[in-house]
Write a protein that holds these residues in place. Sequence first.
Motif, PDB file in Angstrom:
ATOM      1  N   ALA A  18      53.755  42.561  40.279  1.00 23.41           N
ATOM      2  CA  ALA A  18      52.872  42.210  39.168  1.00 23.41           C
ATOM      3  C   ALA A  18      52.901  40.680  39.214  1.00 23.41           C
ATOM      4  O   ALA A  18      51.790  40.145  38.497  1.00 23.41           O
ATOM      5  CB  ALA A  18      53.817  42.496  37.878  1.00 23.41           C
ATOM      6  N   ASP A  19      53.702  39.971  39.756  1.00 20.78           N
ATOM      7  CA  ASP A  19      53.926  38.499  39.824  1.00 20.78           C
ATOM      8  C   ASP A  19      52.854  37.945  40.943  1.00 20.78           C
ATOM      9  O   ASP A  19      52.729  36.593  41.005  1.00 20.78           O
ATOM     10  CB  ASP A  19      55.193  38.015  39.955  1.00 20.78           C
ATOM     11  N   GLU A  63      53.366  52.868  41.965  1.00 24.88           N
ATOM     12  CA  GLU A  63      53.136  53.969  41.019  1.00 24.88           C
ATOM     13  C   GLU A  63      53.692  53.222  39.373  1.00 24.88           C
ATOM     14  O   GLU A  63      52.842  53.596  38.526  1.00 24.88           O
ATOM     15  CB  GLU A  63      54.034  55.300  41.201  1.00 24.88           C
ATOM     16  N   ALA A  64      54.692  52.601  39.612  1.00 29.70           N
ATOM     17  CA  ALA A  64      55.096  52.140  38.232  1.00 29.70           C
ATOM     18  C   ALA A  64      54.287  50.810  37.622  1.00 29.70           C
ATOM     19  O   ALA A  64      54.177  50.357  36.386  1.00 29.70           O
ATOM     20  CB  ALA A  64      56.556  51.608  38.061  1.00 29.70           C
ATOM     21  N   SER A  65      53.409  50.421  38.801  1.00 31.31           N
ATOM     22  CA  SER A  65      52.698  49.122  38.581  1.00 31.31           C
ATOM     23  C   SER A  65      51.476  49.436  37.570  1.00 31.31           C
ATOM     24  O   SER A  65      51.068  50.567  37.667  1.00 31.31           O
ATOM     25  CB  SER A  65      52.518  48.433  39.748  1.00 31.31           C
ATOM     26  N   ASP A  66      50.976  48.351  36.944  1.00 25.91           N
ATOM     27  CA  ASP A  66      49.731  48.310  36.106  1.00 25.91           C
ATOM     28  C   ASP A  66      48.554  48.247  36.904  1.00 25.91           C
ATOM     29  O   ASP A  66      47.406  48.497  36.502  1.00 25.91           O
ATOM     30  CB  ASP A  66      49.830  47.397  34.854  1.00 25.91           C
ATOM     31  N   ARG A  67      48.769  47.741  38.429  1.00 22.89           N
ATOM     32  CA  ARG A  67      47.663  47.583  39.106  1.00 22.89           C
ATOM     33  C   ARG A  67      47.219  48.963  39.947  1.00 22.89           C
ATOM     34  O   ARG A  67      48.184  49.721  40.143  1.00 22.89           O
ATOM     35  CB  ARG A  67      48.245  46.568  40.159  1.00 22.89           C
ATOM     36  N   ASP A  68      46.024  48.848  40.369  1.00 25.37           N
ATOM     37  CA  ASP A  68      45.652  49.793  41.202  1.00 25.37           C
ATOM     38  C   ASP A  68      45.643  49.849  42.561  1.00 25.37           C
ATOM     39  O   ASP A  68      44.782  48.567  43.125  1.00 25.37           O
ATOM     40  CB  ASP A  68      44.192  50.369  40.722  1.00 25.37           C
ATOM     41  N   MET A  83      54.905  40.894  52.449  1.00 25.34           N
ATOM     42  CA  MET A  83      54.833  39.425  52.593  1.00 25.34           C
ATOM     43  C   MET A  83      53.904  39.067  51.127  1.00 25.34           C
ATOM     44  O   MET A  83      52.965  39.635  50.994  1.00 25.34           O
ATOM     45  CB  MET A  83      53.963  39.045  53.510  1.00 25.34           C
ATOM     46  N   TYR A  84      54.537  38.135  50.290  1.00 21.29           N
ATOM     47  CA  TYR A  84      54.199  37.720  49.171  1.00 21.29           C
ATOM     48  C   TYR A  84      53.555  36.465  49.305  1.00 21.29           C
ATOM     49  O   TYR A  84      54.403  35.402  49.956  1.00 21.29           O
ATOM     50  CB  TYR A  84      54.896  37.664  47.898  1.00 21.29           C
TER      51      TYR A  84
END
Length: 173
Positions: A18-19, A63-68, A83-84
Amino acid sequence: MTREEKSQVIEELTAQLADNANIYLADISGLNAGNTSDLRRACYKANVQLSVVKNTLLTKAMEASDRDFGELPTVLKGNTSVMYSETGNAPAKVIKNFRKKSDKPLLKGAFIEETVYIGDDQLDMLVDIKSKEELVGEIVGLLQSPAKNVISALKSGGGTIAGLIKTLSEREG
């Protein structure tokens, strides 16, 4: 690993997903300890965070994330490193530079500003993605260009309206 530890790791991964707007998945299997250390050092210098994750835990975090994440979970096979980065092309540049010495890491996929890229063949395109700062710099440069032309026309024409008109008409011709 207990169920509680797994759920804690999933929560942490979900928060990291998310971040971060730019997430790369890579395969670094086969790198020896020295090469892995060199890769971590290169990531650190490029302000890229590198971590090795379990595929099942990362899948559950996605799956738990709000993103697709689209097709991204389908590439979670074998060894996976995440890698972020704040800059969309930084991990791609690290991978490309590192592969001058080694055949790894391989790019499995990436999530850049809500867009999903799948496969190692996307690496060159991802290297060419411009960061927000680079785009803003180009736009500012384009906006400054006409003003600089007017200023140079005023200076070369001696500061008179006739000189300005003459200089501008010569440039158009």
